[in-house]
Design a protein around this motif. Structure first.
Motif, short mmCIF file in Angstrom:
data_model
loop_
_atom_site.label_atom_id
_atom_site.label_comp_id
_atom_site.label_asym_id
_atom_site.label_seq_id
_atom_site.Cartn_x
_atom_site.Cartn_y
_atom_site.Cartn_z
N ASP A 122 -4.69 1.82 -7.67
CA ASP A 122 -3.99 1.02 -8.67
C ASP A 122 -4.79 -0.24 -9.04
O ASP A 122 -4.20 -1.27 -9.39
CB ASP A 122 -2.60 0.63 -8.16
CG ASP A 122 -2.65 -0.21 -6.89
OD1 ASP A 122 -3.72 -0.26 -6.25
OD2 ASP A 122 -1.62 -0.82 -6.55
N TRP A 123 -6.11 -0.14 -9.02
CA TRP A 123 -6.95 -1.31 -9.25
C TRP A 123 -6.65 -1.98 -10.60
O TRP A 123 -6.76 -3.20 -10.74
CB TRP A 123 -8.43 -0.94 -9.19
CG TRP A 123 -8.86 0.01 -10.26
CD1 TRP A 123 -8.91 1.36 -10.20
CD2 TRP A 123 -9.30 -0.34 -11.59
NE1 TRP A 123 -9.33 1.89 -11.40
CE2 TRP A 123 -9.59 0.86 -12.26
CE3 TRP A 123 -9.48 -1.54 -12.26
CZ2 TRP A 123 -10.04 0.90 -13.58
CZ3 TRP A 123 -9.93 -1.52 -13.58
CH2 TRP A 123 -10.22 -0.30 -14.22
N ALA A 124 -6.27 -1.17 -11.60
CA ALA A 124 -6.03 -1.73 -12.93
C ALA A 124 -4.82 -2.66 -12.97
O ALA A 124 -4.66 -3.44 -13.92
CB ALA A 124 -5.86 -0.60 -13.94
N LYS A 125 -3.96 -2.58 -11.95
CA LYS A 125 -2.78 -3.46 -11.92
C LYS A 125 -3.13 -4.86 -11.43
O LYS A 125 -2.31 -5.78 -11.55
CB LYS A 125 -1.71 -2.84 -11.03
CG LYS A 125 -1.15 -1.52 -11.55
CD LYS A 125 -0.06 -0.99 -10.63
CE LYS A 125 0.50 0.32 -11.16
NZ LYS A 125 1.55 0.88 -10.26
N TYR A 126 -4.31 -5.01 -10.82
CA TYR A 126 -4.73 -6.32 -10.34
C TYR A 126 -5.25 -7.15 -11.52
O TYR A 126 -5.92 -6.63 -12.41
CB TYR A 126 -5.81 -6.18 -9.27
CG TYR A 126 -5.29 -5.65 -7.96
CD1 TYR A 126 -5.02 -6.51 -6.90
CD2 TYR A 126 -5.05 -4.30 -7.77
CE1 TYR A 126 -4.52 -6.04 -5.69
CE2 TYR A 126 -4.54 -3.81 -6.58
CZ TYR A 126 -4.28 -4.68 -5.55
OH TYR A 126 -3.80 -4.21 -4.36
N ARG A 127 -4.95 -8.43 -11.48
CA ARG A 127 -5.34 -9.29 -12.62
C ARG A 127 -6.84 -9.55 -12.64
O ARG A 127 -7.43 -9.70 -13.70
CB ARG A 127 -4.57 -10.61 -12.55
CG ARG A 127 -4.81 -11.48 -13.77
CD ARG A 127 -3.78 -12.57 -13.93
NE ARG A 127 -4.02 -13.39 -15.10
CZ ARG A 127 -3.70 -13.04 -16.34
NH1 ARG A 127 -3.12 -11.89 -16.56
NH2 ARG A 127 -3.95 -13.84 -17.36
N ARG A 437 -7.07 -10.11 -2.15
CA ARG A 437 -6.26 -9.02 -2.71
C ARG A 437 -4.81 -9.45 -2.85
O ARG A 437 -4.13 -9.07 -3.81
CB ARG A 437 -6.37 -7.79 -1.80
CG ARG A 437 -5.76 -6.53 -2.37
CD ARG A 437 -6.21 -5.33 -1.55
NE ARG A 437 -5.56 -4.12 -1.99
CZ ARG A 437 -5.88 -2.90 -1.56
NH1 ARG A 437 -6.86 -2.76 -0.69
NH2 ARG A 437 -5.23 -1.84 -1.99
N GLY A 440 -4.28 -11.08 -6.13
CA GLY A 440 -4.59 -10.34 -7.34
C GLY A 440 -6.06 -10.21 -7.65
O GLY A 440 -6.43 -9.85 -8.77
#
Length: 493
Positions: A122-127, A437, A440
């Motif tokens: 879910d890397w794309a959910k991190y800002r 992490r 974010g």
């Protein structure tokens, strides 16, 4: 969705009446999670025929489960798993059985447990995702890739879609690589000298299996791509890590008796060093003196947006001793898993035979879709768009890094998509990554790239391929603040 009737079976050693056995079978399926809420059960007639019991027996079992709220009935449409299936279970769950096999003895060779890179799905959910090698949906050409995929599904391309090529590849893709991709790297090759692979890692595995044995010696860069180190370990050859400098692998440091040299001259992984022309010639001369082969992984050469890339090492090879590894997975998207090997025909013949025995060939539809995407000019347009975006992001990141006095250990002078960073002594970037992490921020700890029992733990990689320019500075600030909070040398301003 209706649950397939084939998933229902009565155990020969079960106790109780048939009605009780059916009731328990369905309840355990629900409690174990195999049967999901709102899924439809087979009709009483179908299940009775499948189990070889009377229909009234199944009906009674369904009725009991309905009364206990395991099942719900929807008029004439049948029975469904209830939204209110009870918990804890009314029936005891089947205990997990221990294997009678001693797997510590049964496993002849271990492939797990090595130091590897991990990226959250879910890397794309991190800002602030400063992670390497992921596709940026804002840059990828979804429309034209979809159109090329549909074209490859057409009647005209039915053969490429459905044919078992056995050990061959899509001729259109091979032709494009030979006539357009390789000449840009100064390489000429016949179709018999090109093999399509499932990405660069698959190409490296095939190469290792063909060229190395337990009696042969390999030299690889240190630090290096961790998966390559694992591949070499699995081949059980003798491996010598050679520490790289600012120009890549030093030829004089390659030990005698080396049979195969693995190198990333255009863009060293992970330090981003580009091997200058004089060292490339020296490396070829060293290989000639040793009668060794060179495996050139030419990843990210397309990302040379600052200067034109240097010719590939393979283009300087007059002896046929360089095996060239290329990939479209990095420049298009990593899930594509499409790369290629280029080498002398005897080598490619063996790699082709090995590939056929393992996976035959990469899917024909993927090959033809890529061939269309490349030949219609969409790939070149994508590379130009990516290059412009990465150049802007790189500039923003350099300024942010300089403003916070973070230390860059290696940068690609021709471009690329990441910086190789060095944290102050005493900082463990694995722990740093865990703390960031939670805020974010995703970074890549660097210890997995190094060989040896005690690799340095204060290196890390910051990539700018998957993060928009507007978020880079704030993300770098968070990294610098976290380093300052734990640094034994004091805060970083």
């Amino acid at each position: 969705m209706t649950l397939p009737v084939e998933t229902f079976f009565l155990k020969p050693d079960a106790h109780g009446t048939l009605q009780q056995q059916i009731q328990q079978m369905i309840a355990q399926g629900i409690l174990s999670g195999r049967f999901k809420k709102r899924e439809k059960l087979p009709s009483t007639r179908k299940l009775a025929v499948h189990l070889g019991v009377s229909r009234i027996t199944v009906t009674i079992a369904y009725t009991e489960l309905l009364a206990n709220d395991y099942l719900a009935s929807k008029g004439r449409s049948g029975y469904y798993v209830s939204e209110n299936a009870p918990s804890p279970p009314a029936f005891s769950a089947t205990p997990e059985r221990q294997d009678a096999v001693d797997w510590t003895r049964a496993i002849g060779q271990k492939f797990s447990g090595a130091a590897t890179l991990s990226k959250p799905l879910d890397w794309a959910k991190y800002r602030y995702p400063f992670i390497y090698g992921q596709a940026d949906p804002t840059l990828f050409d979804h429309t034209n890739w979809r159109l090329c995929a549909l074209q490859a599904l057409g009647q005209k391309d039915f053969t490429s879609l459905t044919t078992d090529y056995f050990d061959q590849d899509d001729p259109q893709l091979i032709e494009f690589i030979g006539r357009h991709t390789l000449p840009r790297r100064g390489i000429t090759a016949r179709p018999e000298q090109i093999l399509i692979t499932l990405g660069a890692q698959n190409a490296l595995w095939l190469t290792t299996q063909v060229l190395l044995t337990q009696r042969r010696n390999a030299a690889l860069e240190d630090p290096c791509y961790p998966a390559l180190r694992d591949i070499l370990s699995q081949s059980r050859c003798h491996v010598t890590p050679v520490r790289v400098d600012q120009d890549g692998i030093p030829p004089d440091a390659i030990p005698p008796q080396t049979d195969v040299i693995f190198t990333t001259p255009s863009h060293q992984c992970p330090t981003n060093a580009t091997m200058p022309m004089n060292r490339r010639r020296a490396l070829l001369n060293r290989a000639r003196d040793l009668d060794a082969l060179i495996v050139e992984d030419d990843y990210e050469f397309e990302m040379s947006f600052l200067k034109s890339p240097s010719p590939a090492l393979k283009s300087l090879d007059t002896d046929g001793r360089v095996v060239y590894v290329g990939s479209f997975s990095k420049s298009l998207f990593p899930g594509l898993r499409l790369g290629y090997l280029v080498g002398s025909e005897p080598f490619i013949r063996e790699a082709r035979a090995l590939r056929a025995s393992v996976l035959r060939h990469p899917p024909g539809h993927i090959q033809r879709t890529a061939a269309y995407f490349l030949s219609l000019g969409h790939y070149d347009a994508l590379i130009r768009r990516m290059g412009a975006a990465l150049q802007e992001r790189r500039k923003v990141m350099e300024e942010a890094i300089a403003a916070r006095n973070l230390e860059i250990s290696g940068r690609g002078f021709y471009g690329g998509s990441s910086f190789w960073m060095l944290a102050p002594t005493g900082i463990d970037t694995e722990e740093l990554a865990q703390r960031l992490r939670a805020k974010g921020v995703l970074i890549e700890p660097g210890h997995a790239f190094f060989s040896g029992e005690q690799p340095p733990h204060n290196y890390y990689r910051l990539a700018y391929s998957s993060i928009p320019s507007a978020r880079i500075s704030a993300g770098v600030d968070l990294i610098a603040d976290e380093i300052a909070a734990t640094s034994p040398t004091g805060p970083i301003y």
